[in-house]
Enzyme design. Structure first.
Site: not given
Ligand code: UFG
Length: 343
Positions: A126, A151, A155
Site C-alpha cells: 500500500s 495495519y 504492510k
Molecule cells: N473521506 C471522507 N469521507 C468519508 C470517507 C473518506 O471525506 O466518509 C476522505 C478521507 O478523509 C480521505 C479520502 O476520502 O481524504 C479517502 O479516504 P478512504 O478512507 O477511502 O481511503 P484512505 O486514503 O484513507 O485509505 C486507503 C485505504 C487504506 C490504505 C490507504 C493508503 O483504505 O487501506 O488508502 O493511503 F492503507
C-alpha cells in the site's frame, strides 16, 4: 496454463484479479475464510468469465489448512496474496488481530512455497508505507515513513519479511505492488466492493449516500493545504489494478526479470481531491451526493499520489480508465446491489 493460488480471492481486489487471471488463461484456486466477503462472489466471477474458479473455504493463518491445499493442488505455480485485514481504524482497536492475520498468513505462505515448487508471490502492499510524503507524485524511491497504524505497519513488516526471506536464498521471486486508492467495480456490475456495515472508505460511503442508504456524506476537512482544502488521493480503477497482477504473475513465472524482488507503485499519477471526486461522480452519473464538511479524520494523510512511471515502463502497464467511467461503474454496482435486494 499454470495454476495460481489467490488468497482472499473473494474479496474486493481479489475477485477482480481472479476474473483477469481466468481471462488471461490461468487456472485459479481461491482460498478465503469469507470473513469480509461471501460465496456469491464466485457466482459473479463465473457469470463474467464462464469459468467457476476452484474455491477452498479456509483461514490462511492455519498451516494445516494451507498444507492440505498445496497437497490437493500440486500444480500451483504462483501466489497472489490478498488475504489480510485492511481497515486502518479497526487496526487501532484490534492490533493483535491485524498482526496475526496479516503476518501469519504471509509467513505460512512463504514457508510452504519452496517445498511445493511455487515460483513466485505477488504481495498486496500500500502507498500507506510512504506516510505523508515529502514530495508528490511519489516514486518507489521515496522514503518509508514510520507507520501510523498497525495495519500500515503490517504492510511495512511484510515487505521486510519478503525481502529477508528472498535474500536468505529462498527459491522463489516476489513482486510487491503498492496500491494507491482502488475504487470502482467490474463494468459488468457482477462484482464490486461490498464492505460489511457502515463503510469507512470514501466511495462506498458516497454511493450508499447517493442511493439513499446513508443520509449525508461527511467530507473530512476542508482546511488542508490543497487547492480546495480537501485531501488529495490517487484513485485507481480496480480492474486496471487487477490487470497489473496478471502482468506481475507472468513476469515471475516466465522469469522475465533477473531481479528476485521488485516493487511497483500502482496508481494513475493524478491527484484528485475529495470535493473534486464528488463532482466527477455527480457529473458522470447525474446523481447528487448530499454532503457536508466536517472536521478532519484522525490519521488522514493530506495528499498523496503516485508516480507510476516505473510500472508503466517496466511492466508495460498503465491505468487507462477515466475517473468518470470508474465512478459510473461504482454507481452501476450500487444499483445492482439494490436490484438484488442485498442493500
Ligand atoms: N473521506 C471522507 N469521507 C468519508 C470517507 C473518506 O471525506 O466518509 C476522505 C478521507 O478523509 C480521505 C479520502 O476520502 O481524504 C479517502 O479516504 P478512504 O478512507 O477511502 O481511503 P484512505 O486514503 O484513507 O485509505 C486507503 C485505504 C487504506 C490504505 C490507504 C493508503 O483504505 O487501506 O488508502 O493511503 F492503507
Amino acid at each position: 496454463m499454470d495454476r495460481i493460488l489467490v488468497t482472499g480471492g473473494t474479496g474486493y481486489i481479489g475477485s477482480h484479479t481472479v476474473v483477469e487471471l481466468q481471462q488471461a488463461g490461468y487456472s485459479v484456486v481461491i482460498i478465503d475464510d469469507l470473513s469480509n466477503s461471501n460465496r456469491e462472489v464466485i457466482d459473479g466471477i463465473e457469470r463474467i468469465t464462464g469459468i467457476r474458479p476452484d474455491f477452498v473455504e479456509g483461514d490462511c493463518t492455519d498451516m494445516q489448512t494451507l498444507s492440505k491445499l498445496f497437497a490437493d493442488y500440486p500444480d500451483i505455480k504462483g501466489i497472489i496474496n490478498f488475504a489480510a485485514s485492511k481497515a486502518v481504524g479497526e487496526s487501532m482497536q484490534k492490533p493483535i488481530l491485524y498482526y496475526r492475520n496479516n503476518l501469519n498468513t504471509l509467513l505460512n505462505l512463504l514457508d510452504l512455497m519452496g517445498p511445493n515448487g511455487v515460483k513466485g508471490i505477488v504481495f498486496s502492499s500500500s502507498c500507506t508505507v510512504y506516510g505523508e510524503p515529502d514530495e508528490n507524485p511519489v516514486t518507489e524511491k521515496a522514503p518509508i515513513k514510520k507507520a501510523t497504524s498497525p495495519y500500515g505497519n503490517t504492510k511495512q513488516i511484510s515487505e521486510e519479511i519478503i525481502t529477508d526471506v528472498i535474500n536468505a536464498g529462498a527459491p522463489f521471486k516476489s513482486v510487491i505492488l503498492r496500491y494507491f486508492n482502488p475504487v470502482g467495480a467490474h463494468p459488468s456490475a457482477e462484482i464490486g466492493e461490498l464492505p460489511n456495515g457502515v463503510p469507512q472508505n470514501l466511495i462506498p460511503y458516497l454511493t450508499q449516500t447517493a442511493i439513499g442508504i446513508r443520509q449525508e456524506l461527511s467530507v473530512f476537512g476542508d482546511d488542508y493545504d490543497t487547492p480546495d482544502g480537501s485531501c488529495i488521493r490517487d484513485y485507481i480503477n480496480v480492474v486496471d489494478l487487477a490487470k497489473a497482477h496478471v502482468i506481475a504473475v507472468k513476469r515471475m513465472l516466465e522469469d522475465k526479470s533477473d531481479a528476485k524482488i521488485e516493487i511497483f507503485n500502482l496508481g494513475t499519477g493524478n491527484g484528485v481531491s475529495v470535493l473534486e471526486l464528488i463532482n466527477v461522480f455527480e457529473e458522470a452519473t447525474g446523481v447528487k451526493v448530499p454532503h457536508k464538511i466536517v472536521g478532519r479524520r484522525a490519521g488522514d494523510i493530506e495528499k498523496v499520489w503516485a508516480n507510476p512511471a516505473y510500472a508503466n515502463e517496466v511492466l508495460g502497464w498503465k491505468a487507462t480508465s477515466t475517473l468518470a467511467d470508474t465512478m459510473r461503474s461504482a454507481w452501476a454496482w450500487q444499483l445492482k446491489l439494490r436490484e438484488r435486494g442485498v442493500m
